[in-house]
Write a protein that holds these residues in place. Structure first.
Motif, mmCIF file in Angstrom:
data_model
loop_
_atom_site.group_PDB
_atom_site.id
_atom_site.type_symbol
_atom_site.label_atom_id
_atom_site.label_comp_id
_atom_site.label_asym_id
_atom_site.label_seq_id
_atom_site.Cartn_x
_atom_site.Cartn_y
_atom_site.Cartn_z
ATOM 1 N N LEU A 97 0.835 -1.202 0.000
ATOM 2 C CA LEU A 97 0.000 0.000 0.000
ATOM 3 C C LEU A 97 0.870 1.253 0.000
ATOM 4 C CD1 LEU A 97 -2.805 1.332 0.239
ATOM 5 C CD2 LEU A 97 -2.587 1.102 2.728
ATOM 6 N N ASP A 98 1.944 1.229 0.763
ATOM 7 C CA ASP A 98 2.860 2.371 0.828
ATOM 8 C C ASP A 98 3.421 2.681 -0.560
ATOM 9 O OD1 ASP A 98 4.623 4.347 1.610
ATOM 10 O OD2 ASP A 98 5.283 3.276 3.386
ATOM 11 N N THR A 99 3.893 1.653 -1.256
ATOM 12 C CA THR A 99 4.441 1.840 -2.607
ATOM 13 C C THR A 99 3.377 2.348 -3.562
ATOM 14 O OG1 THR A 99 6.032 0.042 -2.244
ATOM 15 C CG2 THR A 99 5.601 0.677 -4.520
ATOM 16 N N CYS A 100 2.189 1.757 -3.482
ATOM 17 C CA CYS A 100 1.100 2.126 -4.380
ATOM 18 C C CYS A 100 0.725 3.599 -4.237
ATOM 19 C CB CYS A 100 -0.109 1.241 -4.099
ATOM 20 S SG CYS A 100 -1.491 1.520 -5.215
ATOM 21 N N VAL A 101 0.505 4.037 -3.002
ATOM 22 C CA VAL A 101 0.099 5.427 -2.774
ATOM 23 C C VAL A 101 1.227 6.396 -3.131
ATOM 24 C CG1 VAL A 101 -0.704 7.069 -1.039
ATOM 25 C CG2 VAL A 101 -1.585 4.738 -1.025
ATOM 26 N N SER A 102 2.467 5.990 -2.862
ATOM 27 C CA SER A 102 3.601 6.843 -3.218
ATOM 28 C C SER A 102 3.690 7.038 -4.733
ATOM 29 C CB SER A 102 4.907 6.241 -2.691
ATOM 30 O OG SER A 102 4.937 6.276 -1.281
ATOM 31 N N ARG A 103 3.392 5.991 -5.489
ATOM 32 C CA ARG A 103 3.423 6.121 -6.950
ATOM 33 C C ARG A 103 2.262 6.963 -7.468
ATOM 34 N NH1 ARG A 103 5.845 0.570 -9.643
ATOM 35 N NH2 ARG A 103 7.740 0.513 -8.359
ATOM 36 N N MET A 104 1.123 6.884 -6.802
ATOM 37 C CA MET A 104 0.022 7.782 -7.158
ATOM 38 C C MET A 104 0.453 9.234 -6.972
ATOM 39 S SD MET A 104 -3.384 6.051 -5.530
ATOM 40 C CE MET A 104 -3.931 4.405 -5.984
ATOM 41 N N SER A 105 1.118 9.480 -5.853
ATOM 42 C CA SER A 105 1.588 10.829 -5.557
ATOM 43 C C SER A 105 2.624 11.281 -6.582
ATOM 44 C CB SER A 105 2.181 10.869 -4.152
ATOM 45 O OG SER A 105 2.711 12.140 -3.860
ATOM 46 N N ALA A 106 3.578 10.397 -6.903
ATOM 47 C CA ALA A 106 4.625 10.747 -7.857
ATOM 48 C C ALA A 106 4.045 11.050 -9.231
ATOM 49 C CB ALA A 106 5.640 9.615 -7.951
ATOM 50 N N GLY A 107 3.058 10.249 -9.662
ATOM 51 C CA GLY A 107 2.436 10.484 -10.958
ATOM 52 C C GLY A 107 1.674 11.792 -11.004
ATOM 53 N N SER A 108 0.969 12.088 -9.938
ATOM 54 C CA SER A 108 0.211 13.344 -9.887
ATOM 55 C C SER A 108 1.157 14.542 -9.920
ATOM 56 C CB SER A 108 -0.649 13.379 -8.624
ATOM 57 O OG SER A 108 -1.564 12.297 -8.593
ATOM 58 N N GLN A 109 2.275 14.451 -9.193
ATOM 59 C CA GLN A 109 3.272 15.523 -9.231
ATOM 60 C C GLN A 109 3.886 15.662 -10.616
ATOM 61 O OE1 GLN A 109 6.091 15.835 -5.785
ATOM 62 N NE2 GLN A 109 5.031 14.016 -5.076
ATOM 63 N N LEU A 110 4.154 14.519 -11.255
ATOM 64 C CA LEU A 110 4.742 14.531 -12.594
ATOM 65 C C LEU A 110 3.854 15.295 -13.571
ATOM 66 C CD1 LEU A 110 6.729 13.474 -14.798
ATOM 67 C CD2 LEU A 110 5.255 11.451 -14.950
ATOM 68 N N TYR A 111 2.566 14.948 -13.603
ATOM 69 C CA TYR A 111 1.666 15.593 -14.564
ATOM 70 C C TYR A 111 1.369 17.041 -14.185
ATOM 71 C CZ TYR A 111 1.268 11.228 -16.964
ATOM 72 O OH TYR A 111 1.581 10.089 -17.685
ATOM 73 N N GLN A 112 1.373 17.330 -12.911
ATOM 74 C CA GLN A 112 1.210 18.731 -12.506
ATOM 75 C C GLN A 112 2.383 19.559 -13.028
ATOM 76 O OE1 GLN A 112 1.414 19.680 -8.283
ATOM 77 N NE2 GLN A 112 -0.343 21.042 -8.481
ATOM 78 N N GLY A 113 3.601 19.004 -12.955
ATOM 79 C CA GLY A 113 4.774 19.711 -13.449
ATOM 80 C C GLY A 113 4.760 19.896 -14.954
ATOM 81 N N ILE A 114 4.377 18.847 -15.683
ATOM 82 C CA ILE A 114 4.334 18.941 -17.144
ATOM 83 C C ILE A 114 3.258 19.923 -17.582
ATOM 84 C CG2 ILE A 114 3.842 17.673 -19.265
ATOM 85 C CD1 ILE A 114 5.106 15.221 -17.989
ATOM 86 N N LEU A 115 2.102 19.878 -16.941
ATOM 87 C CA LEU A 115 1.035 20.827 -17.293
ATOM 88 C C LEU A 115 1.460 22.257 -16.975
ATOM 89 C CD1 LEU A 115 -2.203 18.954 -16.156
ATOM 90 C CD2 LEU A 115 -1.369 19.307 -18.480
ATOM 91 N N GLY A 116 2.288 22.417 -15.942
ATOM 92 C CA GLY A 116 2.798 23.743 -15.636
ATOM 93 C C GLY A 116 3.638 24.290 -16.773
ATOM 94 N N VAL A 117 4.460 23.422 -17.377
ATOM 95 C CA VAL A 117 5.276 23.832 -18.529
ATOM 96 C C VAL A 117 4.384 24.145 -19.725
ATOM 97 C CG1 VAL A 117 6.974 23.022 -20.225
ATOM 98 C CG2 VAL A 117 7.327 22.570 -17.782
ATOM 99 N N LEU A 118 3.435 23.253 -20.001
ATOM 100 C CA LEU A 118 2.566 23.448 -21.163
ATOM 101 C C LEU A 118 1.669 24.680 -21.008
ATOM 102 C CD1 LEU A 118 1.511 19.737 -21.813
ATOM 103 C CD2 LEU A 118 3.067 21.126 -23.198
ATOM 104 N N SER A 119 1.262 24.975 -19.798
ATOM 105 C CA SER A 119 0.357 26.118 -19.588
ATOM 106 C C SER A 119 1.030 27.452 -19.887
ATOM 107 C CB SER A 119 -0.182 26.109 -18.147
ATOM 108 O OG SER A 119 0.868 26.308 -17.220
ATOM 109 N N GLU A 120 2.357 27.445 -19.950
ATOM 110 C CA GLU A 120 3.064 28.665 -20.341
ATOM 111 C C GLU A 120 2.940 28.936 -21.830
ATOM 112 O OE1 GLU A 120 7.064 28.268 -19.050
ATOM 113 O OE2 GLU A 120 6.566 28.180 -16.900
ATOM 114 N N ARG A 121 2.549 27.895 -22.590
ATOM 115 C CA ARG A 121 2.401 28.027 -24.035
ATOM 116 C C ARG A 121 0.961 27.843 -24.506
ATOM 117 N NH1 ARG A 121 7.462 26.703 -26.386
ATOM 118 N NH2 ARG A 121 6.463 27.212 -28.382
ATOM 119 N N ILE A 139 -4.327 12.587 -1.725
ATOM 120 C CA ILE A 139 -3.413 11.447 -1.600
ATOM 121 C C ILE A 139 -2.629 11.552 -0.296
ATOM 122 C CG2 ILE A 139 -1.366 10.353 -2.590
ATOM 123 C CD1 ILE A 139 -2.470 11.093 -5.357
ATOM 124 N N ASN A 140 -2.226 12.757 0.065
ATOM 125 C CA ASN A 140 -1.529 12.959 1.345
ATOM 126 C C ASN A 140 -2.434 12.604 2.526
ATOM 127 O OD1 ASN A 140 0.963 13.758 0.335
ATOM 128 N ND2 ASN A 140 0.377 15.913 0.237
#
Length: 208
Positions: A97-121, A139-140
């Motif tokens: 469960l720890d690994t699963c939730v951590s990966r959910m968090s990592a994925g959400s952070q990843l896409y938030q970061g990419i959308l941040g880059v794309l939103s500049e354009r 998730i937290n």
């Protein structure tokens, strides 16, 4: 000393011992509620993705339909350096469960970061970014309710690398399409996993 007073003091002592020895576990209901709220938000993100895609991607033929994924687009994933989503599997002794939730968090952070880059354009990504921010908060809450120890971490260098590769509008559009498509698949994986988690915890509670 009065016998009644002695008895009362003994009761107080026994109560104090019981309180100190009681396990400090979080009620299962709190975790179930956190899981359900997270799943509800992921379902909303899935519902919103087609609208966001239509508002941001105007290259003919690029839709969220998986049939539109061609070899050329897969090559663009590599050339633009868009990272794959963290893998989410059913719970097991190896995939906790720890690994699963951590990966959910990592994925959400990843896409938030990419959308941040794309939103500049591109315009039209603000609401989706806000939903991913709220998703991270939920998730937290799941992690807190289940008393998980895994750290929230994600490689944000991928977003910076992507920004350097978006030299023209076509690449921006393709990057947005690929990102939203991958995010949709990741959300589907999250939904399945959250259902698995809820079922797994329910079985665990029933076995006690």
């Amino acid at each position: 000393m009065n016998a009644g007073i002695v008895i009362a003091l003994l009761h107080c002592y026994q109560f104090a011992v019981l309180v100190q020895s009681a396990p400090t576990t979080v009620p299962l209901l709190d975790f179930r509620e956190a899981v359900e709220r997270t799943r509800t938000l992921v379902e909303k993100i899935l519902t919103d993705l087609p609208t966001v895609h239509a508002a941001t991607v105007n290259i003919q033929g690029l839709t969220l339909d998986s049939s539109s994924q061609t070899a050329n687009l897969q090559m663009m994933v590599t050339s633009l350096g868009i990272p794959a989503s963290p893998v989410i599997k059913p719970l097991s002794e190896q995939f906790t469960l720890d690994t699963c939730v951590s990966r959910m968090s990592a994925g959400s952070q990843l896409y938030q970061g990419i959308l941040g880059v794309l939103s500049e354009r591109l315009s039209g990504l603000g609401d989706l970014k806000a939903e991913l921010r709220d998703l991270l908060l939920l998730i937290n809450k799941m992690k807190e309710a289940a008393q998980l120890s895994g750290a929230n971490s994600s490689d944000q260098s991928a977003a910076s690398d992507l920004a350097a590769r978006l030299q023209d509008d076509y690449k921006v559009q393709v990057a947005a399409h690929l990102t939203l498509s991958q995010l949709r698949s990741f959300c589907h994986d999250m939904i399945r996993s959250l259902r698995n988690i809820a079922s797994h915890r329910s079985r665990a509670a029933g076995a006690r």
